[in-house]
Every structure is written in structure tokens, then in C-alpha cells.
Design an enzyme around this catalytic site. Structure first.
Site, PDB file in Angstrom:
ATOM      1  N   HIS A 157      33.355  -6.497  -7.679  1.00  0.00           N
ATOM      2  CA  HIS A 157      33.190  -6.104  -9.066  1.00  0.00           C
ATOM      3  C   HIS A 157      34.832  -5.753  -9.808  1.00  0.00           C
ATOM      4  CE1 HIS A 157      29.612  -3.131  -7.689  1.00  0.00           C
ATOM      5  NE2 HIS A 157      30.197  -3.101  -6.021  1.00  0.00           N
ATOM      6  N   HIS A 182      33.606  -7.192  -1.636  1.00  0.00           N
ATOM      7  CA  HIS A 182      32.091  -6.398  -2.390  1.00  0.00           C
ATOM      8  C   HIS A 182      33.519  -6.081  -3.778  1.00  0.00           C
ATOM      9  CE1 HIS A 182      28.976  -4.201  -2.687  1.00  0.00           C
ATOM     10  NE2 HIS A 182      29.897  -3.691  -3.707  1.00  0.00           N
ATOM     11  N   GLU A 183      34.474  -5.714  -3.326  1.00  0.00           N
ATOM     12  CA  GLU A 183      35.167  -4.467  -4.712  1.00  0.00           C
ATOM     13  C   GLU A 183      35.603  -5.769  -5.312  1.00  0.00           C
ATOM     14  OE1 GLU A 183      34.040  -2.009  -5.275  1.00  0.00           O
ATOM     15  OE2 GLU A 183      33.359  -0.990  -3.540  1.00  0.00           O
ATOM     16  N   GLU A 194      26.481  -4.664  -9.853  1.00  0.00           N
ATOM     17  CA  GLU A 194      26.030  -4.908  -7.756  1.00  0.00           C
ATOM     18  C   GLU A 194      25.999  -6.180  -7.656  1.00  0.00           C
ATOM     19  OE1 GLU A 194      26.539  -2.005  -6.304  1.00  0.00           O
ATOM     20  OE2 GLU A 194      26.603  -2.674  -4.200  1.00  0.00           O
TER      21      GLU A 194
END
Lengths: 496, 496
Positions: free
Chosen positions: B266, B262-263, B292
Site C-alpha cells: 500500500h 502487505h502494508e 489491495e
């Protein structure tokens, strides 16, 4: 707003910038990704420039002068702040802005030039920059005080109140008493303990030992932390945030042990300063010499003592059973005090270390007295190290190019390293009159030693000068005889 | 100096402060010692205040207005900057200084009150502060634009151009199509894979897997790094310095794997933004929703795909031979997509996650339409979660008190979480028309996916609005149908 409030308000701004710069620097030295350097140098240049603009502004200068002219109105602590601020101001205020900018650029460029010169052992490629750096430093010192020997001004930058006169006495005493003694010891230094010093030690286990040391030295983990870096250092933003680094080498056990203890000395000093100085110019350790006295005290007077190894050899054996199985605590003591004539200062042992400093002091002194020029440096260096330690560099990388300091414009800094060790010895003897240091070490009560130092020295931060502190702690003025006595006692015992 | 140069000069100062604040925050969230908080909050308050003073000064305001009135003189990129600066200015300029200070204090105090309320499941002790925070936010939104629904103003704060009208359409579509589907799936969700999900996994091996993922996702390690924190996050000071954190839990393997991926989403977005925007207001990702969308895309569309586990199960087996020995790649795929009606948003799976957001959107909308009051919140919350997911909190800790956002004054933020997932699905289908995503995953060529996203989306930073970007990337306006289609396709396959 009173003038004092205005001073505080202004300092708050500078402190906020410095706080940011300290954390950015910590990050940069311990983890920042490689490509971050470009943005970082832009941002730090900007923040540094802001500090410079504040501290050279007409408004600031007027404020400081007005405070200085009315010192009688204020208490002693604030008077010390005013004097410090006035001196800092005087040191930069007469430097023309274009010269200051050119000098910063020169220093910036010189880093890479020095690094390359060191790598290629090519002094010639660095010499031109070095000459310019020296000339600027002389010029800036004369802007500050045209009637004082420029080198004296520089010495005072790093150790308040110290001059060539005092350093000459100090180093002359070492030359007279210590050089012959060191030569004697070097002849007898035959137990190498190579298989103990340079065995394979797992980094993980070394980390465990460093963590153990942090607790044994009563480091306050809620107000600090340990990380790793290429060159170990300690940085702090307040007594409640003190960070140290160490360096783990797989094949040299004493690197991490003594880096950790050395930095613990700096860190303990900073952690024990009273927080009442946080928002003043009196925060932080008082000088390079006093700081170094603390790191050296913990590293050498405690960490390289027989009592230390008698107390902690069990833990060491537990972590490194194979490497230590044929040895006793006394072997660790001797191995960690192994004396060797080396060419590189940062690898030198406790006894030969001051010889390396002496030669740098001699050279800086001659340079600023214009007795020698940058052209003479390599040969002067090589002759001096041979004179003091009987070894001669094969090339300038292991000679005149080894240290970063000169490329960074730091002249007058080196002597504080030896001075710190000498302070440490004098403090050590004073401490022994009041507490049984050896017993405290054996009882795993280094906290008691910390407390003694806190009460006598640490708590005061920069609110007292090095000379005031030495008088307060040892009840007499600095005297190099304790250092010579300490080294002779210790190494006579080890090497008979 | 031209007005544009003045604007740049001013921004440089703000950027330097923000750079410092970002690194201080990174430090504080990943390693700073506990007692450092006091000094840090003083210093960051000071630096933040400096930014506020700059951005609310008469001089700054005049400059922005003059630029705004002469936008025709400038190119499109600078016009976008001017508009952003003008909007940011308008959002704060009409707030009386004392109200702003009171509000900051309220938010500060509310953090601890919320934490305690959550710990003790005592909504009553937090309600009063929450009401004040809501009232301030309504007031501030009306200062900015008295003719617009305050909640619309807040929604626009987090996602440029989004209003209740558009979010209503989005969430209505989910309510109509997704809620019944989710209920259906929940009935069929009987393979728990508990022994695979919740076995013991050594942190060291998990770290190795995270490092492996960084390389598989082609993270540029020279321009970034990974650390740990309680709540994983990604921070950046430039595309050349992007840092992410993850969280290792010994008894839940998917925490670190999917936090890391997930990170990485980003982080990849930030690393691929053109550095030409560094010194402008157009640096960084364009909005919460688009950001997101990238984290969710990497986490769910890639990381929770069958192709992903078919490709990386071997590495997983190598690190965790015992835990994985009775399983196949398809089991990992199913286990990582296990659906369960849970009460806690941050623990929710991909399918039920939008239900959690829907209920928060419903509540925020009703609050700011003054259809409900803070007194009604717990029961409204509990009824809604039961309606959407068929579960009911036993206490307010697992209900209305679970999230930090409202105590921090962030209203209008939640919807961007669901919007991001929906953007991700639409981008996913657009991407599949041009490249074979599954094949790229199986060929361990996520770099190709990164490159596609860089060209179509990432490089632009904030120079384009979310709506412009969606149009550019997918060739049509945002449409929630893709999200519903994606979830139905994926979970129909898993749960027949």
C-alpha cells in the site's frame, strides 16, 4: 441564538482548528518524516489563516464589543473570557493586513537565517532581520496602545499584569543580593562529579528510569504519554490528553532525568486543570510564568532536593550499578546541583540560570527604550555575561545568537523563566507551612504534593490571573525575597 | 475568480480538514492516550461536519453542476475531477439531513453493540441494528439511482465500474475452478511447520527484521515511517508522508513479516503517486481493489515466493539462529504458504482467502436482492463456509460476527479484497513478460519492480479508473483466469 451561544459556537470552530494544529505540531516535533514538511506547512498555514480570518472579521469584532459593553449581564467567569477575547482582539485588530502578512513572512524567513547565522557564528547575516522584527514588534505594540511603553505591552503578552516596573524591582533584587552570592559560590565550586554526570548511561536504562519517574510523580498515563524530541516540551489538547517529551543523551545522565521531571511539572499542571474550562477561553495554564513555576518546582524544589535522591538513589543504583557504585545519595544531590559559570542558558544550573535571564531582560529593555541598537548587541551581550558570571563568549554562537526566541519575534518571553523560578520558591515556602514536603518526598507520596497544587492552583486553569493565583496560593503578593532566600539556603548548604 | 479557481479554493479547505482528520486518526490509532477519546470525538465530529456542510451547500452544488454542464471547456484531467465531484455530490445530495444524521448516529452506536455481540457471541443483540443499517444503505443507494440495483451502486462505491454482473463472473469462475482445487490441497496439507511458525520470537528481533524489510523493499524513509497498531494499516497525507503500521506477536513470526510487507505494498503505491495530484481530487490510489492488488502483490507474489526466502533466509537465520537452525529457505517458503481451512478471514492463507470473500459476496448479494433476511444470516453463513471450506463455526463470533465492516455500513467492500488478489496475479504475469521478477528478487533489486509499477500504474494516482489501469498495465481487460492459474501453479508445486 443568544450572544453568549454565538460566542461559544464561534469558539468551538477556533478550538477545533487549534486542536488540529496542536496534534499536527506534536506529530511534526516527535515523528513526522522529513519530506512531510512541505505539505504540512501548506495545510497549517491554511488552518492558521482561517483562525486569523475568524478573529479579525467584522462580525467577530462586533460580537466581542457588544459583549464587552454588556459585561454586567454575565457571571464572573464569562466576564473574564470576554475581557480576554477583547484584549486578544485589540492586540491584532489595528494591524493592517499587509503588515501582518509581511511580518509572518519575515518571521518564517528569519528561522533559517538565524539557524545559519548561529551555525556559522555570523551575527551580521542575521542583524538586518532582527532589526525588522524588533521594529514590527514596537509598531504592533503601539497600534495596540500608543500611550504605553511598547516593552510593557510585550511583557504583558507573556505574563498578564507584569510591567517593566515590576520586573525592574525583581531583577534589581537579584542583582543586589544574588550576583555577589553566585560569584562566591562559583569560587567554591570544586566538586565536579564529572565521572558521575558524564559517564556512559545506556539509553534503554535511562528510558526505564524516566518511566519510573512518571509513576513516582503520579502522572496519569490514561490521560497522557511520553515521547522524545530534540527540545523537550509539553503539549496538551485537554486535561485528558497531555503529552510530554524528554531527551536522552548517552553521556549526560541529567539531561533525561531533569527534562522528564521539568516537563512532568508542566504536564501535571495541565492534567489537573478542571475539564469544565475545556470549551472556554479559560482552558490551559494561566501564563508562561505560572507554568514555568510548576515545571521548575518539580524539577528543582523536588527533583534536585536531598530528600529526592535519598528516596530514589536505590532505583538509580539498580539500573546503573557500575556507574554509581562508589557514590551515595548525597553525591547525586550534589552532582545534580553542580554550579558552573556557563555561556549557554539551556545548559545552566539552577543557581546561575537567573543570571542568563537577567542579561536578556536588560538587553530587551534597552532595545525597546532605544538605548542600544542591533549593532551594539554582541558587545553589550558579552560585557553583561562577563559582568554577571565572569565568562566571555568566544563567538556569537555561544553569545547573542544562542536562543531561537528573538528570531521568532518573542520579546518579553525570557523574563517569565526567572519569574517562574521565583514564583516556585514562594509557593514552596507556602506549601511547607501546610504540608511536610520533605516527608512526602521520602514517603514516595508526590501525589500529596500534586493534590495540594491541584486544589490551590492547578484546577483553576486560566480562570484566574497570575497575580490572583499567587495571592490565593501564598496568601501574599509576589515577592522575590523567597527566591533569593531559597537559593541562598540551598547553595550555602551545598557549598558551605 | 474563475469557476475552476473557485473549485480549487473550495477543495483546499476540504483538503486541510481531511489532512487534519488523517493525522488525528493516525495519532488515535497508534499512540493517543485512552482518555483522549472524548475530546477527539467532539473535535473530529466538528471537522467532519464542516466538510459535510461544504459538500452539501447550495453554493457548492451549483458550482459542480455548472462545471459539469461545461465540461467541454476543460482538459481531460479536470473533467475526471468534475465527474468524481459530481458523483460524490449525487451520492449524498438527495439524502434528507435528518436521515443522514440518524444514520451516522446508528453507525456510531452500532460499533459498541457489534463489539459486545462479538465478544459474547450474541448475534441476536446486533441483528436489529444490522437490519437498520442495511435498510438505510438500500434507501440511500436508491436516492442516488432508483433504477439501479442498490447493491450495484454500493459495489461501485468501492470499485469504480464494478457491478454484480462482473463480480458474478469472477466468483463463478472461482467456484468452478478453485473450490475443488482448494479441497484437494486441504487434503494434502500435512506439513504444518508449527514449531517454525509458532516458536517464540523476540519482538526486538522482529522489529529489526521489519526495518530490514523496509530497506529491502526500498521504502523511502524520508517520506514515511513505520509504527505499531492492533490492526495494521497504511495512511498518507501526500506521497511525501506515507505511514504504515505492523503488528508483532511473540509466538507467531509471520504476523509482523507479512503485515509489514502487505502494508509496504500500500505504502509503495502511495509514495510513487505523482505529487502533481496533491491539490486535486485525483490524489491517492484509485480504488480499494487496485490498492489491495498492490499490497497482495508485494505480500504474496513477492513475499511468499521461493525466491524471496532463498534471498532473505540468511538474514532471518542471523536474527533467529535457534528457531531456524534445522530449516532451509524452502521450509520458510512452505511454512509461509501453509494452507489450512480456517474460520477467520483475517487469519486465512493466500489460497483459502478468496473462499472467505466469496461467501461474504454471496450473502451481501442475497441480502440486497431480499432473498434472505438478517434472521437467516447465521445459518446461511455457516452453511456456506462449510460448503466452501468444509469447516463449521461453533458460534457466531467465529462466524457472522467476525468482521467489523457491516457494523460500519460497508457493504460492497469485501469483494475488492478478492478482486485485488486477482488483479495482482494478472499484473504479475504482465510484469514477467517484461522483467525477470525472480531474478530481481534474488538480486535484492525490488527497486526495479517498484519502478516498473510506478511507471505503469502508481504514478497515475486516481487520474485513471481501475479498468483503464488494468488495460494500461496488462494490455487486456481484467480476467480472473490469471488468478486461478497463479494459485494452481503455486500450490500444485508446494503440495504436488
Amino acid at each position: 441564538m443568544t450572544l453568549q451561544e454565538k460566542f461559544r459556537e464561534n469558539l468551538k470552530k477556533v478550538k477545533a482548528y487549534q486542536y488540529a494544529l496542536t496534534l499536527i505540531g506534536w506529530d511534526s516535533n516527535t515523528e513526522a518524516p522529513r519530506n512531510s514538511f512541505k505539505r504540512r506547512s501548506e495545510m497549517t498555514a491554511y488552518l492558521s489563516k482561517e483562525i486569523f480570518l475568524i478573529q479579525t472579521s467584522k462580525e467577530y469584532s462586533n460580537m466581542i464589543h457588544e459583549l464587552y459593553n454588556h459585561m454586567d449581564d454575565y457571571d464572573d467567569l464569562f466576564v473574564r473570557e470576554i475581557k480576554k477575547a477583547k484584549k486578544d482582539l485589540d492586540k491584532i485588530v489595528n494591524i493592517p493586513e499587509d503588515e501582518f502578512i509581511e511580518y509572518r513572512k519575515l518571521i518564517n524567513d528569519s528561522q533559517i537565517i538565524w539557524e545559519d547565522a548561529k551555525k556559522n557564528s555570523d551575527y551580521g547575516s542575521f542583524k538586518g532581520n532582527l532589526k525588522k522584527i524588533i521594529d514590527y514588534n514596537r509598531k504592533f505594540a503601539l497600534y495596540y496602545d500608543k500611550d504605553t511603553n511598547p516593552y510593557d505591552t510585550m511583557l504583558d503578552d507573556y505574563e498578564e499584569g507584569m510591567t517593566t516596573k515590576e520586573y525592574d524591582e525583581f531583577f534589581d533584587a537579584l542583582k543586589k543580593d544574588l550576583v555577589p552570592f553566585v560569584k562566591d559560590v562559583l569560587k567554591k565550586s570544586n566538586h565536579q562529579y564529572k565521572e558521575l554526570r558524564n559517564n556512559h548511561y545506556s539509553i534503554e536504562k535511562q528510558k526505564e528510569f524516566s518511566q519510573y519517574l512518571l509513576d513516582e510523580f503520579a502522572f496519569n498515563r490514561k490521560s497522557g504519554l511520553i515521547k522524545e524530541s530534540v527540545h523537550p516540551f509539553t503539549w496538551n489538547t485537554s486535561p485528558e490528553d497531555v503529552r510530554l517529551t524528554t531527551k536522552y543523551l548517552e553521556d549526560y545522565i541529567f539531561s533525561s532525568i531533569y527534562s522528564t521531571i521539568h516537563e512532568l511539572g508542566h504536564a501535571t499542571y495541565e492534567q489537573q486543570i478542571s475539564t469544565e474550562f475545556d470549551d472556554t477561553l479559560l482552558s490551559g495554564g494561566t501564563s508562561m510564568g505560572i507554568h514555568e513555576s510548576q515545571s521548575r518546582f518539580y524539577e528543582n524544589n523536588i527533583g534536585r532536593s536531598l530528600a529526592f535522591w535519598q528516596t530514589h538513589f536505590n532505583k538509580f543504583k539498580e539500573l546503573f550499578p557500575e556507574q554509581s557504585k562508589t557514590y551515595q545519595a548525597e553525591d547525586m544531590f550534589k552532582a545534580s546541583n553542580h554550579v558552573e559559570a556557563s555561556l549557554i542558558r539551556i545548559e545552566a544550573d539552577e543557581l546561575t540560570y537567573p543570571m542568563h535571564i537577567m542579561l536578556r531582560y536588560d538587553i530587551e529593555r534597552m532595545l525597546f527604550n532605544q538605548e542600544i541598537s542591533v549593532d551594539d548587541l554582541p558587545s553589550v551581550w558579552n560585557n553583561l555575561i562577563e559582568k554577571y558570571l565572569g565568562v566571555r563568549p568566544k563567538n556569537d554562537s555561544e553569545g547573542v545568537l544562542q536562543d531561537v526566541h528573538w528570531s521568532d519575534g518573542m520579546f518579553g518571553y525570557f523574563p517569565t523563566y526567572a519569574l517562574g523560578s521565583a514564583y516556585a520558591a514562594q509557593i514552596y515556602y507556602a506549601m511547607k507551612k501546610e504540608i511536610d514536603v520533605e516527608k512526602m518526598i521520602k514517603e514516595r507520596n508526590i501525589k500529596a504534593i500534586n493534590n495540594w497544587l491541584k486544589e490551590k492552583l492547578h484546577q483553576f486553569g486560566s480562570s484566574k490571573s497570575p497575580k490572583e493565583l499567587m495571592l490565593l496560593v501564598t496568601k501574599e503578593a509576589f515577592d522575590p525575597k523567597y527566591y533569593i532566600q531559597y537559593l541562598k539556603e540551598k547553595y550555602s548548604k551545598i557549598y558551605n
